[in-house]
Design a protein around this motif. Structure first.
Motif, mmCIF file in Angstrom:
data_model
loop_
_atom_site.group_PDB
_atom_site.id
_atom_site.type_symbol
_atom_site.label_atom_id
_atom_site.label_comp_id
_atom_site.label_asym_id
_atom_site.label_seq_id
_atom_site.Cartn_x
_atom_site.Cartn_y
_atom_site.Cartn_z
ATOM 1 N N ALA A 77 0.659 -1.233 0.032
ATOM 2 C CA ALA A 77 -0.025 -0.005 -0.045
ATOM 3 C C ALA A 77 0.954 1.340 0.276
ATOM 4 C CB ALA A 77 -0.898 0.089 1.265
ATOM 5 N N VAL A 78 0.509 2.349 -0.504
ATOM 6 C CA VAL A 78 1.251 3.661 -0.463
ATOM 7 C C VAL A 78 0.071 4.677 0.011
ATOM 8 C CG1 VAL A 78 2.767 2.936 -2.387
ATOM 9 C CG2 VAL A 78 0.616 4.026 -3.000
ATOM 10 N N GLU A 79 0.492 5.774 0.366
ATOM 11 C CA GLU A 79 0.142 7.168 0.848
ATOM 12 C C GLU A 79 0.372 8.033 -0.177
ATOM 13 O OE1 GLU A 79 -2.520 7.101 2.972
ATOM 14 O OE2 GLU A 79 -2.076 5.221 3.838
ATOM 15 N N GLN A 83 -4.023 10.291 -0.043
ATOM 16 C CA GLN A 83 -4.816 9.137 -0.388
ATOM 17 C C GLN A 83 -4.099 7.878 -0.118
ATOM 18 O OE1 GLN A 83 -7.072 9.579 -4.166
ATOM 19 N NE2 GLN A 83 -7.775 7.456 -3.995
ATOM 20 N N HIS A 84 -5.009 7.094 0.334
ATOM 21 C CA HIS A 84 -4.425 5.513 0.567
ATOM 22 C C HIS A 84 -4.646 4.777 -0.550
ATOM 23 C CE1 HIS A 84 -3.386 1.746 2.803
ATOM 24 N NE2 HIS A 84 -4.445 1.230 2.040
ATOM 25 N N PHE A 85 -3.634 4.148 -1.167
ATOM 26 C CA PHE A 85 -3.907 3.243 -2.100
ATOM 27 C C PHE A 85 -3.325 1.689 -1.729
ATOM 28 C CE2 PHE A 85 -3.183 7.197 -4.200
ATOM 29 C CZ PHE A 85 -4.124 7.361 -5.259
ATOM 30 N N PRO A 86 -4.477 0.867 -1.817
ATOM 31 C CA PRO A 86 -4.142 -0.581 -0.941
ATOM 32 C C PRO A 86 -3.243 -1.339 -1.623
ATOM 33 C CG PRO A 86 -6.172 -0.443 -2.526
ATOM 34 C CD PRO A 86 -5.774 0.901 -2.572
ATOM 35 N N SER A 87 -2.756 -2.433 -0.791
ATOM 36 C CA SER A 87 -1.754 -3.318 -1.293
ATOM 37 C C SER A 87 -2.489 -4.176 -2.183
ATOM 38 C CB SER A 87 -0.999 -4.025 -0.071
ATOM 39 O OG SER A 87 -2.226 -4.587 0.698
ATOM 40 N N GLU A 90 -4.812 -6.214 0.142
ATOM 41 C CA GLU A 90 -6.192 -5.593 0.522
ATOM 42 C C GLU A 90 -7.001 -5.158 -0.477
ATOM 43 O OE1 GLU A 90 -4.234 -2.052 3.544
ATOM 44 O OE2 GLU A 90 -3.871 -1.907 1.425
ATOM 45 N N HIS A 239 -5.185 -1.694 -9.559
ATOM 46 C CA HIS A 239 -4.220 -1.565 -8.181
ATOM 47 C C HIS A 239 -3.294 -0.236 -8.904
ATOM 48 C CE1 HIS A 239 -0.604 -2.142 -5.908
ATOM 49 N NE2 HIS A 239 -1.013 -3.086 -5.221
ATOM 50 N N TRP A 240 -2.735 0.484 -7.874
ATOM 51 C CA TRP A 240 -2.057 1.654 -8.475
ATOM 52 C C TRP A 240 -1.037 1.418 -9.204
ATOM 53 C CZ3 TRP A 240 3.216 1.951 -6.965
ATOM 54 C CH2 TRP A 240 3.451 1.128 -6.090
ATOM 55 N N THR A 324 9.745 -0.452 6.857
ATOM 56 C CA THR A 324 8.597 -0.948 7.628
ATOM 57 C C THR A 324 9.255 -2.076 8.551
ATOM 58 O OG1 THR A 324 8.050 -2.683 5.968
ATOM 59 C CG2 THR A 324 7.069 -0.443 5.899
#
Length: 368
Positions: A77-79, A83-87, A90, A239-240, A324
Protein backbone atom coordinates in the motif's frame (compact mmCIF):
# COMPACT_ATOMS: atom_id res chain seq x y z
CA UNK A 1 -23.35 -34.55 -12.00
CA UNK A 2 -23.39 -35.71 -15.63
CA UNK A 3 -24.15 -39.37 -16.21
CA UNK A 4 -20.86 -40.12 -17.96
CA UNK A 5 -18.23 -41.68 -15.69
CA UNK A 6 -14.91 -40.00 -14.99
CA UNK A 7 -13.29 -43.14 -16.36
CA UNK A 8 -15.05 -43.03 -19.72
CA UNK A 9 -13.16 -41.64 -22.70
CA UNK A 10 -14.28 -38.04 -23.19
CA UNK A 11 -15.80 -36.89 -26.49
CA UNK A 12 -13.45 -35.17 -28.91
CA UNK A 13 -12.27 -31.83 -27.58
CA UNK A 14 -13.55 -32.44 -24.04
CA UNK A 15 -10.78 -32.21 -21.38
CA UNK A 16 -9.72 -35.51 -19.89
CA UNK A 17 -10.47 -36.18 -16.22
CA UNK A 18 -12.62 -33.16 -15.41
CA UNK A 19 -15.75 -33.58 -13.32
CA UNK A 20 -18.00 -31.93 -15.90
CA UNK A 21 -17.80 -33.58 -19.30
CA UNK A 22 -17.87 -30.39 -21.33
CA UNK A 23 -15.62 -27.61 -22.54
CA UNK A 24 -16.61 -25.53 -19.51
CA UNK A 25 -17.57 -26.61 -16.00
CA UNK A 26 -21.07 -26.95 -14.60
CA UNK A 27 -20.48 -25.27 -11.25
CA UNK A 28 -23.21 -27.37 -9.62
CA UNK A 29 -20.92 -30.40 -10.11
CA UNK A 30 -18.47 -29.02 -7.53
CA UNK A 31 -18.58 -28.99 -3.74
CA UNK A 32 -16.17 -26.04 -3.37
CA UNK A 33 -15.42 -23.30 -5.88
CA UNK A 34 -12.41 -21.06 -5.23
CA UNK A 35 -11.55 -17.84 -7.03
CA UNK A 36 -7.83 -17.09 -6.87
CA UNK A 37 -7.40 -13.35 -6.40
CA UNK A 38 -4.02 -11.70 -6.90
CA UNK A 39 -5.37 -8.16 -6.64
CA UNK A 40 -4.65 -7.67 -10.34
CA UNK A 41 -7.02 -6.48 -13.04
CA UNK A 42 -7.55 -9.95 -14.47
CA UNK A 43 -8.62 -11.22 -11.04
CA UNK A 44 -11.53 -8.80 -10.83
CA UNK A 45 -12.84 -9.83 -14.26
CA UNK A 46 -12.47 -13.50 -13.35
CA UNK A 47 -14.27 -13.06 -10.03
CA UNK A 48 -17.22 -11.30 -11.64
CA UNK A 49 -17.53 -13.98 -14.33
CA UNK A 50 -17.29 -16.66 -11.64
CA UNK A 51 -19.99 -15.11 -9.46
CA UNK A 52 -22.33 -14.65 -12.43
CA UNK A 53 -21.93 -18.34 -13.28
CA UNK A 54 -22.33 -19.39 -9.63
CA UNK A 55 -25.56 -17.42 -9.23
CA UNK A 56 -26.91 -18.87 -12.45
CA UNK A 57 -26.13 -22.39 -11.20
CA UNK A 58 -27.56 -21.66 -7.76
CA UNK A 59 -24.28 -22.42 -5.95
CA UNK A 60 -23.17 -18.95 -4.86
CA UNK A 61 -22.83 -20.30 -1.30
CA UNK A 62 -20.06 -22.68 -2.43
CA UNK A 63 -17.74 -19.91 -3.60
CA UNK A 64 -14.61 -18.99 -1.65
CA UNK A 65 -11.82 -16.64 -2.61
CA UNK A 66 -8.11 -17.09 -1.93
CA UNK A 67 -5.03 -14.88 -1.91
CA UNK A 68 -1.54 -16.29 -1.35
CA UNK A 69 0.26 -13.26 -0.01
CA UNK A 70 3.99 -12.85 -0.54
CA UNK A 71 4.32 -10.29 2.21
CA UNK A 72 6.96 -7.60 1.54
CA UNK A 73 7.58 -8.87 -1.99
CA UNK A 74 4.08 -7.91 -3.10
CA UNK A 75 3.22 -4.41 -4.21
CA UNK A 76 2.52 -2.68 -0.88
CA UNK A 77 0.00 0.00 0.00
CA UNK A 78 1.11 3.61 -0.53
CA UNK A 79 -0.02 6.98 0.73
CA UNK A 80 0.11 9.40 -2.18
CA UNK A 81 -1.44 12.81 -2.61
CA UNK A 82 -3.21 12.46 0.71
CA UNK A 83 -4.92 9.23 -0.39
CA UNK A 84 -4.44 5.59 0.62
CA UNK A 85 -3.88 3.16 -2.24
CA UNK A 86 -4.27 -0.47 -1.13
CA UNK A 87 -1.73 -3.25 -1.33
CA UNK A 88 -2.30 -6.27 -3.55
CA UNK A 89 -3.61 -8.24 -0.56
CA UNK A 90 -5.95 -5.43 0.50
CA UNK A 91 -7.31 -5.07 -3.02
CA UNK A 92 -7.86 -8.85 -3.31
CA UNK A 93 -10.01 -8.70 -0.16
CA UNK A 94 -11.92 -5.72 -1.58
CA UNK A 95 -12.54 -7.57 -4.85
CA UNK A 96 -13.85 -10.57 -2.95
CA UNK A 97 -16.24 -8.49 -0.84
CA UNK A 98 -17.45 -6.44 -3.82
CA UNK A 99 -18.30 -9.63 -5.71
CA UNK A 100 -20.56 -10.78 -2.87
CA UNK A 101 -18.37 -13.33 -1.08
CA UNK A 102 -18.73 -13.11 2.74
CA UNK A 103 -15.58 -12.11 4.61
CA UNK A 104 -15.32 -15.51 6.33
CA UNK A 105 -15.01 -17.19 2.93
CA UNK A 106 -12.07 -15.06 1.82
CA UNK A 107 -8.87 -16.90 2.73
CA UNK A 108 -5.52 -15.11 2.82
CA UNK A 109 -2.51 -17.25 3.63
CA UNK A 110 1.27 -16.87 3.70
CA UNK A 111 4.03 -19.46 3.79
CA UNK A 112 5.28 -20.03 7.33
CA UNK A 113 8.28 -21.74 8.88
CA UNK A 114 7.81 -25.10 10.57
CA UNK A 115 9.08 -23.84 13.92
CA UNK A 116 7.23 -24.40 17.19
CA UNK A 117 6.07 -20.81 16.78
CA UNK A 118 5.70 -20.42 12.98
CA UNK A 119 6.93 -17.18 11.44
CA UNK A 120 6.61 -15.83 7.88
CA UNK A 121 8.96 -17.58 5.47
CA UNK A 122 9.37 -15.02 2.72
CA UNK A 123 10.22 -15.98 -0.85
CA UNK A 124 13.49 -14.06 -0.94
CA UNK A 125 14.63 -15.85 2.23
CA UNK A 126 13.71 -19.13 0.55
CA UNK A 127 15.78 -18.12 -2.52
CA UNK A 128 18.74 -17.11 -0.34
CA UNK A 129 18.62 -20.45 1.51
CA UNK A 130 18.14 -22.46 -1.68
CA UNK A 131 20.99 -20.70 -3.48
CA UNK A 132 19.26 -20.14 -6.80
CA UNK A 133 16.63 -17.88 -8.29
CA UNK A 134 13.49 -19.30 -9.92
CA UNK A 135 13.54 -20.08 -13.62
CA UNK A 136 10.88 -21.02 -16.18
CA UNK A 137 11.67 -24.69 -15.73
CA UNK A 138 11.97 -24.48 -11.94
CA UNK A 139 9.24 -22.13 -10.75
CA UNK A 140 9.51 -23.13 -7.11
CA UNK A 141 8.22 -19.67 -6.20
CA UNK A 142 4.77 -20.57 -7.54
CA UNK A 143 4.83 -24.12 -6.23
CA UNK A 144 6.09 -23.47 -2.70
CA UNK A 145 4.63 -20.06 -1.98
CA UNK A 146 1.30 -20.20 -3.78
CA UNK A 147 0.04 -23.61 -4.87
CA UNK A 148 1.06 -25.61 -1.79
CA UNK A 149 -0.21 -22.82 0.48
CA UNK A 150 -3.55 -22.89 -1.29
CA UNK A 151 -3.95 -26.65 -0.88
CA UNK A 152 -3.15 -26.36 2.82
CA UNK A 153 -5.63 -23.50 3.23
CA UNK A 154 -8.47 -25.52 1.72
CA UNK A 155 -7.76 -28.74 3.63
CA UNK A 156 -9.98 -27.79 6.61
CA UNK A 157 -12.70 -26.57 4.22
CA UNK A 158 -12.73 -29.91 2.41
CA UNK A 159 -12.54 -31.88 5.65
CA UNK A 160 -15.54 -29.97 6.93
CA UNK A 161 -17.60 -31.17 3.96
CA UNK A 162 -16.91 -34.90 4.20
CA UNK A 163 -19.65 -35.64 6.74
CA UNK A 164 -22.34 -33.18 5.48
CA UNK A 165 -21.92 -34.53 1.93
CA UNK A 166 -22.25 -38.12 3.17
CA UNK A 167 -18.78 -39.04 1.92
CA UNK A 168 -17.41 -40.24 5.29
CA UNK A 169 -18.39 -40.61 8.94
CA UNK A 170 -15.64 -38.36 10.31
CA UNK A 171 -13.90 -35.21 9.02
CA UNK A 172 -10.51 -36.90 9.29
CA UNK A 173 -11.44 -39.95 7.20
CA UNK A 174 -9.18 -40.73 4.26
CA UNK A 175 -11.45 -43.35 2.66
CA UNK A 176 -14.35 -41.50 1.08
CA UNK A 177 -17.29 -42.55 -1.05
CA UNK A 178 -15.83 -40.14 -3.59
CA UNK A 179 -13.30 -37.28 -3.38
CA UNK A 180 -14.46 -33.80 -2.46
CA UNK A 181 -14.61 -31.82 -5.70
CA UNK A 182 -13.01 -28.37 -5.89
CA UNK A 183 -12.98 -26.03 -8.87
CA UNK A 184 -9.99 -23.70 -8.84
CA UNK A 185 -10.71 -20.55 -10.84
CA UNK A 186 -7.90 -18.37 -12.19
CA UNK A 187 -7.79 -14.99 -13.90
CA UNK A 188 -5.34 -15.86 -16.66
CA UNK A 189 -5.46 -14.21 -20.08
CA UNK A 190 -4.32 -16.12 -23.14
CA UNK A 191 -2.98 -12.85 -24.55
CA UNK A 192 -0.33 -12.61 -21.83
CA UNK A 193 2.00 -15.39 -23.03
CA UNK A 194 2.29 -18.31 -25.41
CA UNK A 195 2.14 -20.71 -22.47
CA UNK A 196 -1.15 -19.23 -21.27
CA UNK A 197 -2.56 -19.14 -24.80
CA UNK A 198 -1.91 -22.88 -25.15
CA UNK A 199 -3.30 -23.70 -21.71
CA UNK A 200 -6.82 -25.20 -21.78
CA UNK A 201 -9.48 -22.95 -20.26
CA UNK A 202 -10.82 -25.96 -18.34
CA UNK A 203 -8.69 -28.89 -17.21
CA UNK A 204 -8.06 -31.44 -14.47
CA UNK A 205 -5.02 -30.63 -12.31
CA UNK A 206 -4.88 -32.95 -9.27
CA UNK A 207 -6.66 -35.78 -7.51
CA UNK A 208 -6.31 -38.36 -4.77
CA UNK A 209 -8.69 -40.28 -2.56
CA UNK A 210 -9.74 -37.15 -0.69
CA UNK A 211 -9.83 -34.33 -3.25
CA UNK A 212 -10.40 -33.83 -6.96
CA UNK A 213 -9.26 -30.45 -8.28
CA UNK A 214 -10.10 -29.01 -11.67
CA UNK A 215 -9.07 -25.59 -13.01
CA UNK A 216 -11.08 -23.04 -14.96
CA UNK A 217 -9.95 -19.77 -16.57
CA UNK A 218 -13.19 -18.02 -17.56
CA UNK A 219 -11.43 -14.85 -18.77
CA UNK A 220 -8.89 -16.63 -20.97
CA UNK A 221 -10.21 -15.12 -24.22
CA UNK A 222 -10.41 -11.58 -22.82
CA UNK A 223 -7.90 -8.97 -23.95
CA UNK A 224 -6.06 -6.51 -21.73
CA UNK A 225 -8.03 -3.69 -23.36
CA UNK A 226 -11.28 -5.40 -22.37
CA UNK A 227 -10.01 -5.81 -18.81
CA UNK A 228 -9.29 -2.09 -18.59
CA UNK A 229 -12.70 -1.20 -20.00
CA UNK A 230 -14.38 -3.55 -17.52
CA UNK A 231 -12.65 -1.84 -14.61
CA UNK A 232 -13.81 1.53 -15.87
CA UNK A 233 -17.43 0.45 -16.25
CA UNK A 234 -17.65 -1.67 -13.08
CA UNK A 235 -16.29 1.02 -10.79
CA UNK A 236 -13.73 -1.28 -9.15
CA UNK A 237 -10.36 0.54 -8.96
CA UNK A 238 -7.33 -1.23 -10.37
CA UNK A 239 -4.11 -1.56 -8.40
CA UNK A 240 -2.01 1.59 -8.26
CA UNK A 241 1.08 -0.07 -9.78
CA UNK A 242 -0.70 -0.24 -13.17
CA UNK A 243 -0.58 3.58 -13.32
CA UNK A 244 2.31 5.94 -13.98
CA UNK A 245 1.71 7.23 -10.46
CA UNK A 246 -0.90 6.22 -7.86
CA UNK A 247 -4.30 7.51 -8.86
CA UNK A 248 -3.30 8.64 -12.37
CA UNK A 249 -5.74 6.18 -13.93
CA UNK A 250 -3.69 5.97 -17.13
CA UNK A 251 -2.47 2.35 -17.00
CA UNK A 252 0.99 3.76 -17.71
CA UNK A 253 2.82 1.85 -14.95
CA UNK A 254 3.67 -1.84 -14.76
CA UNK A 255 1.80 -4.22 -17.05
CA UNK A 256 1.44 -6.83 -14.31
CA UNK A 257 0.54 -6.89 -10.63
CA UNK A 258 2.46 -9.87 -9.32
CA UNK A 259 5.67 -9.79 -7.31
CA UNK A 260 7.15 -6.29 -7.33
CA UNK A 261 10.23 -7.76 -9.01
CA UNK A 262 9.22 -10.96 -10.81
CA UNK A 263 11.64 -12.77 -13.11
CA UNK A 264 8.81 -13.22 -15.64
CA UNK A 265 8.26 -9.46 -15.98
CA UNK A 266 9.27 -7.34 -18.95
CA UNK A 267 12.36 -5.16 -18.84
CA UNK A 268 10.28 -2.00 -18.44
CA UNK A 269 8.28 -3.52 -15.58
CA UNK A 270 11.49 -4.55 -13.85
CA UNK A 271 13.04 -1.10 -14.26
CA UNK A 272 9.90 0.41 -12.76
CA UNK A 273 10.14 -2.09 -9.92
CA UNK A 274 13.78 -1.20 -9.27
CA UNK A 275 13.00 2.53 -9.26
CA UNK A 276 9.87 2.21 -7.16
CA UNK A 277 11.40 -0.19 -4.63
CA UNK A 278 15.17 0.51 -4.49
CA UNK A 279 15.65 -1.15 -1.10
CA UNK A 280 14.12 -4.41 -2.35
CA UNK A 281 16.22 -4.27 -5.55
CA UNK A 282 19.39 -3.76 -3.47
CA UNK A 283 18.53 -6.73 -1.26
CA UNK A 284 18.03 -8.97 -4.30
CA UNK A 285 21.35 -7.74 -5.70
CA UNK A 286 22.99 -8.67 -2.40
CA UNK A 287 21.63 -12.23 -2.71
CA UNK A 288 23.16 -12.34 -6.20
CA UNK A 289 26.51 -11.18 -4.82
CA UNK A 290 26.64 -13.81 -2.08
CA UNK A 291 25.23 -16.77 -4.00
CA UNK A 292 26.67 -16.09 -7.45
CA UNK A 293 23.41 -16.78 -9.26
CA UNK A 294 21.65 -14.00 -11.19
CA UNK A 295 18.06 -12.84 -10.95
CA UNK A 296 17.56 -13.97 -14.56
CA UNK A 297 19.92 -15.78 -16.95
CA UNK A 298 19.94 -12.73 -19.25
CA UNK A 299 19.68 -9.87 -16.70
CA UNK A 300 21.12 -9.61 -13.25
CA UNK A 301 19.59 -7.30 -10.67
CA UNK A 302 22.94 -5.47 -10.76
CA UNK A 303 22.33 -4.83 -14.49
CA UNK A 304 18.80 -3.62 -13.89
CA UNK A 305 19.87 -1.22 -11.14
CA UNK A 306 22.56 0.23 -13.41
CA UNK A 307 20.14 0.57 -16.35
CA UNK A 308 17.57 2.28 -14.13
CA UNK A 309 20.04 5.16 -13.62
CA UNK A 310 20.54 5.83 -17.32
CA UNK A 311 18.73 8.48 -19.38
CA UNK A 312 15.52 7.11 -20.84
CA UNK A 313 14.64 4.93 -17.86
CA UNK A 314 10.93 5.13 -16.97
CA UNK A 315 9.73 7.67 -14.42
CA UNK A 316 8.73 5.66 -11.32
CA UNK A 317 5.98 8.10 -10.34
CA UNK A 318 6.41 7.09 -6.70
CA UNK A 319 9.34 5.75 -4.65
CA UNK A 320 8.68 3.44 -1.70
CA UNK A 321 11.23 3.57 1.11
CA UNK A 322 10.21 0.17 2.56
CA UNK A 323 11.13 1.43 6.03
CA UNK A 324 8.74 -0.95 7.76
CA UNK A 325 9.07 -3.65 10.45
CA UNK A 326 7.99 -6.28 7.90
CA UNK A 327 10.74 -5.35 5.48
CA UNK A 328 13.30 -5.13 8.30
CA UNK A 329 12.31 -8.68 9.29
CA UNK A 330 12.68 -9.82 5.67
CA UNK A 331 16.15 -8.32 5.42
CA UNK A 332 17.25 -9.95 8.67
CA UNK A 333 15.97 -13.38 7.62
CA UNK A 334 17.65 -13.11 4.20
CA UNK A 335 20.94 -12.13 5.84
CA UNK A 336 20.68 -15.08 8.23
CA UNK A 337 20.01 -17.49 5.35
CA UNK A 338 23.02 -16.19 3.43
CA UNK A 339 25.33 -17.00 6.35
CA UNK A 340 24.62 -20.70 5.80
CA UNK A 341 25.68 -22.90 2.87
CA UNK A 342 23.11 -23.02 0.04
CA UNK A 343 21.02 -26.13 -0.48
CA UNK A 344 21.90 -26.06 -4.19
CA UNK A 345 25.05 -24.89 -5.91
CA UNK A 346 24.21 -21.74 -7.94
CA UNK A 347 25.44 -22.91 -11.32
CA UNK A 348 22.45 -21.92 -13.44
CA UNK A 349 23.77 -18.60 -14.70
CA UNK A 350 27.21 -18.15 -13.16
CA UNK A 351 29.05 -19.79 -16.04
CA UNK A 352 31.94 -17.63 -17.19
CA UNK A 353 30.67 -14.49 -15.49
CA UNK A 354 32.78 -12.54 -13.04
CA UNK A 355 31.59 -12.30 -9.46
CA UNK A 356 28.90 -9.67 -8.97
CA UNK A 357 29.97 -6.68 -6.88
CA UNK A 358 28.50 -5.69 -3.56
CA UNK A 359 26.33 -2.61 -4.03
CA UNK A 360 27.45 -0.73 -0.96
CA UNK A 361 26.13 2.57 -2.23
CA UNK A 362 22.54 1.28 -2.55
CA UNK A 363 22.28 -1.59 -0.09
CA UNK A 364 21.41 -0.80 3.49
CA UNK A 365 23.78 -1.52 6.36
CA UNK A 366 21.89 -4.74 6.99
CA UNK A 367 23.24 -6.11 3.70
CA UNK A 368 26.90 -5.63 4.54
Amino acid sequence: MNQQSLFDAPPAGIPDGTVTRALAPNLADYDVISGNLSGGGDSWVMQCLLMDAAREAGVEDRVYTFHATLGPLEWPAVEFGGQHFPSAAELAAQQSAASGVPAERHLERRKLTQDVEPAPYDLLTYIAAYGRFPRLGTRFCTKAHKESIEETAFTPVLNGLKVPLGLARTPTAVKLARPVRRLKVLGLLGEESRDRAARPAYRHVASNGVRHVDEWCPAKEWTKAQVRDFHATSGMPHHWTYDSSPGAGDWGGTSRCSCSLCFLSSKRDLLLGVLRRPRLAALIAHVEHVRGDTFRPDWSMHDLIAWSKRPGAPDPGVVITDETPAFDALEQSVRAALRKPPRKEPDLSRGGRAALPLLRETCTSACS
